[in-house]
Design a protein around this motif. Sequence first.
Motif, PDB file in Angstrom:
ATOM      1  N   ARG A  20      -5.190 -12.563   6.547  1.00  0.00           N
ATOM      2  CA  ARG A  20      -5.755 -11.298   6.072  1.00  0.00           C
ATOM      3  C   ARG A  20      -5.544 -10.263   7.169  1.00  0.00           C
ATOM      4  O   ARG A  20      -5.679 -10.569   8.355  1.00  0.00           O
ATOM      5  N   ALA A  21      -5.220  -9.069   6.781  1.00  0.00           N
ATOM      6  CA  ALA A  21      -4.970  -8.016   7.770  1.00  0.00           C
ATOM      7  C   ALA A  21      -5.530  -6.699   7.268  1.00  0.00           C
ATOM      8  O   ALA A  21      -5.429  -6.377   6.076  1.00  0.00           O
ATOM      9  N   ASN A  22      -6.135  -5.972   8.179  1.00  0.00           N
ATOM     10  CA  ASN A  22      -6.552  -4.593   7.921  1.00  0.00           C
ATOM     11  C   ASN A  22      -5.806  -3.701   8.906  1.00  0.00           C
ATOM     12  O   ASN A  22      -5.787  -3.983  10.116  1.00  0.00           O
TER      13      ASN A  22
ATOM     14  N   SER B 277      -4.646   3.770   5.411  1.00  0.00           N
ATOM     15  CA  SER B 277      -5.117   2.437   5.769  1.00  0.00           C
ATOM     16  C   SER B 277      -4.859   1.500   4.607  1.00  0.00           C
ATOM     17  O   SER B 277      -4.590   1.936   3.476  1.00  0.00           O
ATOM     18  N   GLY B 278      -4.935   0.216   4.874  1.00  0.00           N
ATOM     19  CA  GLY B 278      -4.724  -0.757   3.815  1.00  0.00           C
ATOM     20  C   GLY B 278      -5.198  -2.130   4.219  1.00  0.00           C
ATOM     21  O   GLY B 278      -5.317  -2.442   5.409  1.00  0.00           O
ATOM     22  N   ALA B 279      -5.493  -2.961   3.217  1.00  0.00           N
ATOM     23  CA  ALA B 279      -5.845  -4.365   3.424  1.00  0.00           C
ATOM     24  C   ALA B 279      -4.725  -5.209   2.821  1.00  0.00           C
ATOM     25  O   ALA B 279      -4.270  -4.941   1.700  1.00  0.00           O
TER      26      ALA B 279
ATOM     27  N   ARG C 228      -2.645  -9.254   2.431  1.00  0.00           N
ATOM     28  CA  ARG C 228      -2.855 -10.705   2.422  1.00  0.00           C
ATOM     29  C   ARG C 228      -1.509 -11.403   2.270  1.00  0.00           C
ATOM     30  O   ARG C 228      -0.673 -11.005   1.466  1.00  0.00           O
TER      31      ARG C 228
ATOM     32  N   GLN D 197       0.890  -1.159   0.000  1.00  0.00           N
ATOM     33  CA  GLN D 197       0.000   0.000   0.000  1.00  0.00           C
ATOM     34  C   GLN D 197       0.934   1.217   0.000  1.00  0.00           C
ATOM     35  O   GLN D 197       1.594   1.500   0.996  1.00  0.00           O
TER      36      GLN D 197
ATOM     37  N   THR E  64      -5.581  -5.406  12.539  1.00  0.00           N
ATOM     38  CA  THR E  64      -6.631  -6.397  12.792  1.00  0.00           C
ATOM     39  C   THR E  64      -6.409  -7.576  11.867  1.00  0.00           C
ATOM     40  O   THR E  64      -6.349  -7.415  10.644  1.00  0.00           O
TER      41      THR E  64
ATOM     42  N   THR F  67      -7.198 -11.585  10.424  1.00  0.00           N
ATOM     43  CA  THR F  67      -8.109 -12.708  10.216  1.00  0.00           C
ATOM     44  C   THR F  67      -7.253 -13.915   9.901  1.00  0.00           C
ATOM     45  O   THR F  67      -6.549 -13.936   8.881  1.00  0.00           O
TER      46      THR F  67
ATOM     47  N   GLU G 245      -4.556   0.465  10.032  1.00  0.00           N
ATOM     48  CA  GLU G 245      -4.691   1.919   9.923  1.00  0.00           C
ATOM     49  C   GLU G 245      -3.488   2.548  10.601  1.00  0.00           C
ATOM     50  O   GLU G 245      -3.039   2.071  11.649  1.00  0.00           O
TER      51      GLU G 245
END
Length: 711
Positions: free
Chosen positions: A149-151, A165-167, A169, A43, A94, A96, A153
């Motif tokens: 998976r991660a989110n 922010s970013g998502a 994998r 990101q 965060t 998953t 900020e």
Amino acid sequence: MKHLHPWDLSRRRMRGALAIILGAVLLAAALPRASHAAESLAQASPYATVTLVADVDSVAPGRSFRIGLRQKLAPHWHSYWKNPGDAGVAPTLTLTLPEGAVASAIAWPGPDAIAVGPVRNFGYENEVVLPVTVTVPRTAAPGDTFSIRANAEWLVCEKKCVPESGAFRLDLPVAPTAAPVGGDVAAAFAATDARTPTPSPWIIEIAEEGADLVLAASGDGLSADRIKSAFFYPVEGGVIDHAAPQRLEIAEGRLRLAIEKAPDFDARASRAGVLAIVDGEGRTRWLETEPAPVAAASTPAPSDSLPLWQAALFAFLGGMILNLMPCVFPVLAIKAASLARLSGGDLREARLSGAFYTFGVLVAFVSLAGVLLAMRAAGGAVGWGFQFQSPTFVAAMSWLLLAIALNLSGVYEIGLGVVGAGQGLAEKPGHVGSFFTGVLAVTVATPCTAPFMGAAIGVALTLPAPLCLALFAAMGLGLAAPFALLAVAPRLARLLPRPGVWMLRLRQAMAFPMYASAAWLVWVLGRQAGDAGVAIGLAGGLLVGFGAWTYGIAQQGAGRGLFSRGLAAAAAVGLVALLPQLGGAQAPHAEAATAAGAEPFTNARLAALRREGRPVFVNLTAAWCITCLVNERMALSTAAVKEAFATRGVAYLKGDWTSHDPEITAFLRSFERDGVPFYAYYPAGAREPVVLPAVLTEAAVVSEVEGSVLN
């Protein structure tokens, strides 16, 4: 048609090939890319390039590895530590994970101090990895893919701040053994590991000295030629003035760092943090300034907790003994007047009165247990007597006891319509009055923890709700047992003296314990809400007295009854208006009592004393706990105990639970206790603590201190 020279044709072909190669390079540069399986797609912005990285290229079943949020920051831009300092926001991550996998919290690398104008932030420049440990479930099979998976900020700042922010994998193959990553990702983890705070090799203490907090370290290797600078980073805000200079003094074997307190300094905030030390060669290392609380290591294992039958027995015995505790004495006054009225009366009424009183006690105990369970489910840390930590509740109880005292003195009379205050039993054998007398008995009994009750309450609050309610009901049966005995064996009532003028005199005499209790609660109010709290408590008492007097005039038929009742109602409205004012009253500065040489209790101070190998006596008390005050006066402040402490070098730590203190609540919970008084003695060395009984004697304390030395 023009023919091209072979050389020209060759040059054209070369230019075409170069154009294709250049286009491919530009296309590759324009697309997000991953260096390998251990790094996600990026990101990217002009200020930061952020990826999710792993320290392995493949994972193994049942094994742990690390992932991390990797931030590459543009020159002069920075992100933030968990305490960002004067401004900023800490990054969040965060995750998953596959089913059965677990992850730790972020293991924050040591920060840098970043000055931006007049403020100072705590964070990172250039590049950092915020690592998290992930454990792969044993059920993962080689050949599978472990997908993360991660989110996230984060905030990046220079002269301006930009939230991003970013998502992300990561797909890592599962193999029989994990394969460590290499290249620049391994180098990034290594650089972060070099910043990871490590346990301090020195004894570190942090104490208040006037307007400063002073961090003092002692031990080997502390000298001016080895340490060039030091900086303390607290994990919480509201502790120090982040922008103020930190004044360092070093003598052989001792370091002293003076730091200005924050303008809104909170004495109860955690003083844990990180001490950054720069050595003579310019290298920085980060040291943890507070170890894990010692109490946790002393917590009994779940298997060592009381069996249910024993907890129920202790609950019943504790409830019985509660009848003899000083804080229940005001209700004993009501009981005494009631028992006198039973003498020579209908035995059936005696049975019913005892039954309704017992029912009221049980309802009150079960209701209190329900409140505690609801707060536990909501994540609150509560304990026995928690309602007395509210100045509003303390003021209301003071006024209620004053109103009962005025009634006992004959200023006014209470009919059955208002016996809910608990006084109706002293007026007539009404069953509603008996019920609410039981409710009132439990209400004023909660500041005390009788012997046996502490362990029973601690166990109760760790059990499922039905069992917890059953244990609280056992306590209620114990409290109600003496009075209920009259209902079971009504012949005992015949042993009471016959009615006579003495009953009126007894009733009037019993008003004075009520007056004393009301005055005591105003003193407690001063401890909680300062001079303003005392003023509000006294003003409310004046309104109670005025309202009772005018209501009594109306009852006697003197003057205009409606006018007098109106004045009494106005006084009641005034009381209701006063209660919200307590919310804005400022508590006095928390000072640990210095009686018998006590120091303020903190986990950090307890840990430091235990590292020194000193014996420690811990006293957890509260101003609203009469048993606590009696113990301190009769057992802990005597010359024999002071001499024993001094002779054996016992450090005395005292914690004040008058107002809510999460650190003390957590410490009590570590011993499966939920109320005060609480006493624990830590013998010298690493020996386990001894929990002393709730009712102390001088001999018991001296015996424990001297006996531990002999053993």
